[in-house]
Scaffold this active site. Sequence first.
Site, PDB file in Angstrom:
ATOM      1  N   SER A 138      -0.183  -3.237  -4.483  1.00  0.00           N
ATOM      2  CA  SER A 138       0.385  -4.748  -4.542  1.00  0.00           C
ATOM      3  C   SER A 138      -0.917  -5.365  -5.519  1.00  0.00           C
ATOM      4  O   SER A 138      -1.120  -5.142  -6.784  1.00  0.00           O
ATOM      5  CB  SER A 138       0.117  -5.652  -3.519  1.00  0.00           C
ATOM      6  N   ASP A 191      11.593  -6.166  -3.230  1.00  0.00           N
ATOM      7  CA  ASP A 191      10.256  -6.548  -3.420  1.00  0.00           C
ATOM      8  C   ASP A 191      10.377  -7.379  -4.634  1.00  0.00           C
ATOM      9  O   ASP A 191      11.088  -7.260  -5.864  1.00  0.00           O
ATOM     10  CB  ASP A 191       9.729  -5.310  -3.864  1.00  0.00           C
ATOM     11  N   HIS A 233       7.995  -5.047   0.035  1.00  0.00           N
ATOM     12  CA  HIS A 233       6.583  -4.673  -0.325  1.00  0.00           C
ATOM     13  C   HIS A 233       5.737  -4.487   0.782  1.00  0.00           C
ATOM     14  O   HIS A 233       5.925  -5.061   1.998  1.00  0.00           O
ATOM     15  CB  HIS A 233       6.330  -6.270  -0.989  1.00  0.00           C
TER      16      HIS A 233
END
Length: 226
Positions: A70, A167, A197
Amino acid sequence: MLGGLESYDGVCRALSNVADCAVLSVDYRLAPEHPFPAAVEDAYAAVEWADRHADRINCDPDQIAIAGDSAGGNLAAAVSLMARDRGGPEIAHQSLLYPAVASPAVHDFPSHEENAEGYLLEGASVEWFLERYVPNPVDHRNAYFAPLLARDLSGLPPATVLTAGFDPLRDEGREYADRLESVGVPVEHHEYEGMIHGFVSLLDQLDAARDGIETVGEGLREALDS
């Protein structure tokens, strides 16, 4: 903006075990108190420290890899660019797990809209994070904030890129993997179509999380053994 060393301790330990390598888990300054580029500079400083002091942690300075998920994937990609541009430490591999690599000032991908709600990370949250991490609009066109903005991605380390089907960041991760491959950077891109995610952090709940760690670990093992 969120989290710390404890948040990712489980993932780091699992990766160390699977890849059979030392993992240096790096803390860095958080926004909004410390906006861009503080986190990127801290991450780059950590790579320089590992290169200079590898003997202190019983490691090989010629086998440095970087990884992140991320926002951490954003930092790992940015540090790879910095190391190339600044003539910094040689990086053997970059592992990017559902990385944030796009700029809202330039990029608009279908997954941003398709997965904007209902899948843990939501579009409104992404906007909220960005407003605090990059409050100066000038920085929205900085490649160290959004590596997809880099005109040239050649000469970067081989990469393992993981993306998740549900995501908001899915398409920017895909695009980054494609662009790396297009300039001759060796890339292994794995998309987990049914995942959201952050799924790799759910090691005790998801088989896909364990598979993701195995995938990233295998990429690291191959890079560090070569």
